[in-house]
Design an enzyme around this catalytic site. Structure first.
Site, PDB file in Angstrom:
ATOM      1  N   ASP A  48      -2.238 -13.964  34.910  1.00 22.06           N
ATOM      2  CA  ASP A  48      -2.404 -12.778  35.752  1.00 22.06           C
ATOM      3  C   ASP A  48      -2.499 -13.140  37.238  1.00 22.06           C
ATOM      4  O   ASP A  48      -3.425 -12.720  37.938  1.00 22.06           O
ATOM      5  CB  ASP A  48      -3.661 -11.994  35.346  1.00 22.06           C
ATOM      6  CG  ASP A  48      -3.776 -11.778  33.858  1.00 22.06           C
ATOM      7  OD1 ASP A  48      -2.738 -11.567  33.218  1.00 22.06           O
ATOM      8  OD2 ASP A  48      -4.909 -11.829  33.334  1.00 22.06           O
ATOM      9  N   GLU A 224       0.650  -2.072  31.494  1.00 16.35           N
ATOM     10  CA  GLU A 224      -0.474  -2.615  32.255  1.00 16.35           C
ATOM     11  C   GLU A 224       0.055  -3.457  33.414  1.00 16.35           C
ATOM     12  O   GLU A 224       1.264  -3.611  33.595  1.00 16.35           O
ATOM     13  CB  GLU A 224      -1.379  -3.468  31.358  1.00 16.35           C
ATOM     14  CG  GLU A 224      -0.725  -4.726  30.816  1.00 16.35           C
ATOM     15  CD  GLU A 224      -1.633  -5.527  29.889  1.00 16.35           C
ATOM     16  OE1 GLU A 224      -2.646  -4.982  29.422  1.00 16.35           O
ATOM     17  OE2 GLU A 224      -1.310  -6.710  29.629  1.00 16.35           O
ATOM     18  N   HIS A 288       2.681  -9.843  33.844  1.00 19.00           N
ATOM     19  CA  HIS A 288       1.576  -9.634  34.785  1.00 19.00           C
ATOM     20  C   HIS A 288       1.898 -10.271  36.128  1.00 19.00           C
ATOM     21  O   HIS A 288       1.288 -11.247  36.551  1.00 19.00           O
ATOM     22  CB  HIS A 288       0.255 -10.152  34.255  1.00 19.00           C
ATOM     23  CG  HIS A 288      -0.902  -9.431  34.906  1.00 19.00           C
ATOM     24  ND1 HIS A 288      -1.761  -8.608  34.220  1.00 19.00           N
ATOM     25  CD2 HIS A 288      -1.290  -9.376  36.206  1.00 19.00           C
ATOM     26  CE1 HIS A 288      -2.640  -8.089  35.067  1.00 19.00           C
ATOM     27  NE2 HIS A 288      -2.366  -8.536  36.276  1.00 19.00           N
TER      28      HIS A 288
END
Length: 482
Positions: A48, A224, A288
């Site tokens: 991330d 996400e 991500h």
């Protein structure tokens, strides 16, 4: 636009040569976005990733650590320098209560003279009670400064929520994040809200995307990790989909810069992933992401994590080996971003544009090397410049999407073929990289190793190795790295 300008410059210089009898090469402008290369991976066991380029000349980098127990940060004056920069822990999870578990996906932002870190955290007694939180620091250097907990971002729904990011558009600051809404179904959707300050939303959020395609629902129903890039009159939002294994991938939302971003109808979603696992390059579960820019500000850089293996034992969230990686983000002729493929580990590839046809690139098509414009299958036009297969100060050009395949000449035609290990192949696939014959300052030309005096050049949009003597020959044999 810049390619039209370069083409016009070449045409104008050529016309002037006809009128004046001057036969010196026409000087095309160097690319507005020259090549940027990195050596991947950048950081092992860092998922991330988020990078912020600040006005102080430093890039600031933070990411999720495998223990999910702290927030770390490093800085460097170059993107590659972040690979070896020392790392500092700026904040550690609480021993009990909220912010006591699952410290995920920190992002570093500089807003109105202060630093802010957005991150998700669970509670020590309920590790899946994950919510978004904010830290603040007024120190010049966020690695050594004091951080204040601004607390949880209050959202209308008190449900699983994470991956908060912030951006401004037309003078308004927004927050985007992923959250579960039981009324929508399982998994997470993407939401957007205006902000009244860096830790408070204002008004009612809107859902701008939910998992609906098959590639968004493998393992889990997931949208996400939103990441925003504004360019070419558009607002692009990349996001991650599916479970965090080899099925993890990137999708893309697009809105017009003049649209009301709070209207869900303003956002259009790609029907297929824009970035996904690649068996040939050995990269799995890319996702991500965030975006940054090169040191000179001329290139957009894609930052993301992935793994270099496909099979995972147990829950992917317990596998620590997601790595931070970089590669250049390219742009299609219609102004949309082209992510290409997650390239192989090691040196990242470049594209080679033509000196006298600046909107065309070297690419392979059915293994024949040619010159072509608007190559939307980006990896066909990417080559890694590596040490020559013969050595001896030469280079070889390895295909990005067919690792182990190289540009080589045979019967003076240039092809992309697999290295068969023979001395002949090694010689045919090795070149001396020279200063550009038509632009020695910014261009490059490739002279055959085993046929000195013959250069890679284009003719009727196909590539050959031929002697060069005329001005046109020199122009046809000159390329720019992009």
């Amino acid at each position: 636009m810049r390619r039209l300008v370069r083409r016009a410059m070449v045409a104008a210089a050529a016309a002037l040569a006809v009128l004046t009898g001057v036969t010196t090469p026409a000087q095309a402008a160097a690319p507005a976005s020259p090549a940027v290369t990195f050596t991947n991976p950048i950081a092992l066991q860092r998922a991330d990733p988020h990078i912020f380029k600040h006005t102080d000349g430093y890039y600031y980098f933070t990411a999720t650590v495998p223990a999910y127990d702290k927030i770390v940060m490093r800085r460097a004056t170059t993107l590659q320098g972040l690979a070896t920069a020392p790392e500092t822990t700026i904040w550690t999870k609480h021993a009990s209560g909220d912010m006591g578990a699952h410290i995920w996906a920190p992002e570093i932002h500089f807003i109105d003279g202060k630093w802010y870190v957005y991150f998700a955290a669970g509670a020590s007694d309920d590790i899946w009670k994950i919510r978004p939180y904010v830290l603040e620091s007024s120190s010049a250097n966020p690695l050594t400064g004091t951080w204040t907990e601004k607390g949880r971002i209050s959202l209308p729904l008190d449900t699983f929520s994470l991956d908060a990011t912030t951006f401004t558009h037309n003078g308004t600051r927004y927050l985007s994040w992923a959250q579960n809404d039981p009324a929508v179904g399982s998994g997470t959707n993407l939401y957007l809200a205006r902000m009244s300050n860096p830790w408070t939303i204002s008004g009612s959020p809107v859902m701008i995307s939910k998992p609906e395609y098959s590639w968004e629902t493998v393992g889990h129903r997931v949208n996400e990790g939103p990441a925003v890039l504004q360019k070419n009159g558009k607002v692009f939002m990349a996001y991650s989909a599916s479970a965090t294994d080899a099925n993890y991938c990137l999708g893309l939302l697009t809105a017009d810069a003049t649209a009301d971003l709070m209207n869900p109808a303003s956002w259009a979603k790609t029907s297929t992933p824009v970035f996904r696992s690649n068996d040939r390059t050995g990269q799995y579960g890319p996702g991500h992401n965030t975006f940054t820019v090169s040191e000179d500000g001329k290139s957009d850089i894609l930052v993301y994590h992935d793994r270099d293996y496909k099979d995972i034992s147990g829950d992917p969230l317990n596998d620590p080996n997601r790595r931070t990686r970089y590669q250049k983000l390219y742009w299609n002729a219609d102004g949309t971003p082209n992510f290409g493929i997650p390239v192989a580990d090691g040196a990242t590839p470049v594209r080679l544009s033509s000196y006298n046809y600046p909107d065309k690139f070297i690419r392979h098509w059915e293994y024949r090397a040619k010159l072509e414009g608007n190559v939307t299958n980006l990896a066909d036009s990417q080559f890694r410049i590596v040490t020559g297969l013969t050595g001896s100060g030469t280079v070889s050009l390895e295909s990005a999407n067919f690792p182990g395949y190289y540009l080589r000449h045979k019967n003076n035609e240039v092809w992309v073929e697999k290295d068969d290990g023979t001395a002949l192949f090694d010689a045919d696939a090795s070149f001396h990289q020279r200063a550009g014959l038509a632009d020695s300052a910014a261009g490059v030309s490739y002279e055959s190793y085993n046929f000195p005096g013959r250069y890679i050049r284009h003719y009727n949009n196909l590539l050959y190795t031929q002697p060069v003597s005329t001005t046109l020959d020199q122009q046809d044999a000159t390329f720019y790295m992009e």
